[in-house]
Design a protein around this motif. Structure first.
Motif, short mmCIF file in Angstrom:
data_model
loop_
_atom_site.label_atom_id
_atom_site.label_comp_id
_atom_site.label_asym_id
_atom_site.label_seq_id
_atom_site.Cartn_x
_atom_site.Cartn_y
_atom_site.Cartn_z
N SER A 173 0.87 -1.18 0.00
CA SER A 173 0.00 0.00 0.00
C SER A 173 0.90 1.23 0.00
CB SER A 173 -0.93 0.01 1.21
OG SER A 173 -0.18 0.05 2.42
N GLY A 174 0.31 2.38 -0.26
CA GLY A 174 1.09 3.62 -0.30
C GLY A 174 0.45 4.69 0.55
N GLU A 175 1.24 5.67 0.95
CA GLU A 175 0.73 6.81 1.69
C GLU A 175 1.59 8.03 1.38
OE1 GLU A 175 0.86 5.88 5.80
OE2 GLU A 175 3.03 5.73 5.91
N PRO A 176 0.96 9.21 1.28
CA PRO A 176 1.73 10.42 0.96
C PRO A 176 2.53 10.91 2.15
CG PRO A 176 -0.59 10.96 1.30
CD PRO A 176 -0.48 9.46 1.39
N VAL A 177 3.75 11.37 1.90
CA VAL A 177 4.59 11.99 2.92
C VAL A 177 5.22 13.23 2.31
CG1 VAL A 177 5.06 9.88 4.24
CG2 VAL A 177 6.51 10.47 2.31
N ALA A 178 5.72 14.10 3.18
CA ALA A 178 6.24 15.39 2.72
C ALA A 178 7.54 15.24 1.95
CB ALA A 178 6.45 16.32 3.91
N ARG A 233 5.91 7.05 0.14
CA ARG A 233 6.11 5.97 1.11
C ARG A 233 5.23 4.77 0.77
NH1 ARG A 233 6.06 7.67 7.18
NH2 ARG A 233 8.08 8.45 6.46
N PHE A 234 5.86 3.60 0.82
CA PHE A 234 5.16 2.35 0.57
C PHE A 234 5.25 1.48 1.83
CE2 PHE A 234 6.67 3.87 -3.50
CZ PHE A 234 5.54 3.78 -4.30
N LEU A 276 10.72 6.61 -0.89
CA LEU A 276 11.52 6.85 -2.09
C LEU A 276 11.40 8.30 -2.54
CD1 LEU A 276 10.63 3.65 -4.16
CD2 LEU A 276 12.66 4.05 -2.74
N SER A 277 12.49 8.81 -3.08
CA SER A 277 12.49 10.17 -3.62
C SER A 277 11.81 10.20 -4.99
CB SER A 277 13.93 10.67 -3.75
OG SER A 277 14.63 9.90 -4.72
N GLY A 278 11.54 11.40 -5.48
CA GLY A 278 10.95 11.53 -6.80
C GLY A 278 11.85 10.99 -7.89
N SER A 279 13.16 11.19 -7.77
CA SER A 279 14.08 10.69 -8.79
C SER A 279 14.13 9.17 -8.80
CB SER A 279 15.48 11.26 -8.57
OG SER A 279 15.99 10.89 -7.29
N ALA A 280 14.06 8.56 -7.61
CA ALA A 280 14.05 7.09 -7.54
C ALA A 280 12.77 6.54 -8.17
CB ALA A 280 14.17 6.63 -6.09
N GLN A 300 -2.17 5.86 -4.08
CA GLN A 300 -2.30 6.06 -2.64
C GLN A 300 -1.21 6.96 -2.08
OE1 GLN A 300 -2.28 2.01 -1.28
NE2 GLN A 300 -4.35 1.60 -2.02
N CYS A 301 0.01 6.85 -2.63
CA CYS A 301 1.10 7.68 -2.12
C CYS A 301 1.20 9.02 -2.83
CB CYS A 301 2.43 6.94 -2.18
SG CYS A 301 3.07 6.67 -3.84
#
Length: 293
Positions: free
Chosen positions: A20-25, A29-30, A96-100, A151-152
């Protein structure tokens, strides 16, 4: 994956059970769920205790392996083995970062993905401690991965952090809805379709014919230095329309031009920028009078 004591006495079998995923600043995040089926311990009177710590994570797509980051268990409470079998779960969080994320999507090209977790930990039995290093492959289908991306929050901003206009609002432009459809195609690896839908978004905000003809005429006549900013924007929009033309008008008699992920992402970024600009601009009277003669 099988966890053993001293190489032969089975403690538990581990397998991937969900994502599952969730948003982080600070990224995306998975949460990865690993199920452990412990067997009944009948070897002696003192069953071992397993303590798991971090995991090294990489993405495997066909023959490519991309090393990503560390994943950490939500809880570090050891799980015990008893005389009877049982099932327990461990949840690992991976940020994970946006670039990853972009590197994964570039390799994935619309397919599923396998995240390989190299688990680290310890097995305790009385005063003896044995290091634990085991690998579990999390094979994630295309649909499950796309659900986790949503979800993230991945895909809500595209390139240079250009926001996608929200289409849930009843007053949203038809072009914004097209852009979100294009984003769905991009995630699934349907790059021609993503570009074609972007063109529909551009057509929905097409400028008046007189404005466009006047701007293009001035540009072609070498009077571009005299163009106003609004007319320069019209030239950019027309260039983007020309670039997306092959995706919208496939002709079996001609050589079909195919778009890859980078070209589709470029079109989406430019289209999102144009839409944001149009939404931010207030209606103005026709700027024909500003054109050079």
């Amino acid at each position: 994956m099988t966890i053993c004591w001293n190489g032969g006495k089975i403690i538990a079998d581990g397998r991937f059970s969900g994502i599952s995923g969730e948003p982080v600043a600070d990224g995306y995040r998975f949460k990865l769920s690993i199920a452990f089926n412990t067997v009944g311990w009948t070897h002696d009177a003192t069953p071992p205790i397993v303590r798991l710590s971090l995991a090294f994570v990489s993405a495997k797509i066909e023959n490519e392996e991309l090393h990503l980051a560390h994943a950490f268990p939500e809880l570090t409470i050891p799980f015990k083995v008893y005389a009877y079998g049982a099932e327990s779960w461990m949840y690992y969080t991976l940020t994970l970062s946006g670039s990853a994320m972009e590197k994964i999507e570039l390799l994935r090209t619309g397919r599923g993905v396998t995240l390989r977790l190299r688990l680290q930990g310890e097995i305790w039995k009385e005063q003896d401690v044995t290091p634990l290093q085991e690998t579990v492959d999390c094979r994630i289908s295309q649909s499950d991965w796309i659900d986790a991306l949503k979800q993230c929050g991945y895909g809500h901003a595209l390139l240079f952090e250009v926001p996608l206009p929200a289409s849930e609002d009843a007053s949203a432009l038809a072009s914004a809805r097209y852009l979100q459809q294009a984003n769905e195609h991009l995630i699934r690896g349907h790059y021609d379709e993503a570009v074609a839908v972007c063109r529909k978004a551009l057509e929905a905000i097409q400028a008046s014919g007189n404005d466009l003809v006047g701007a293009m005429k001035a540009f072609k006549n070498g009077k571009d230095k005299e163009l106003s900013l609004s007319h320069r924007e019209l030239v950019i929009r027309q260039a983007l329309m020309n670039y997306t033309h092959p995706a919208h008008h496939h002709d079996a008699k001609e050589n079909i031009i195919r778009y890859d992920r980078s070209s589709a992402a470029m079109v989406m970024g430019l289209t999102a920028s144009v839409l944001s600009r149009v939404q931010a601009s207030t209606p103005q009277t026709s700027p024909l009078s500003q054109l050079p003669p």
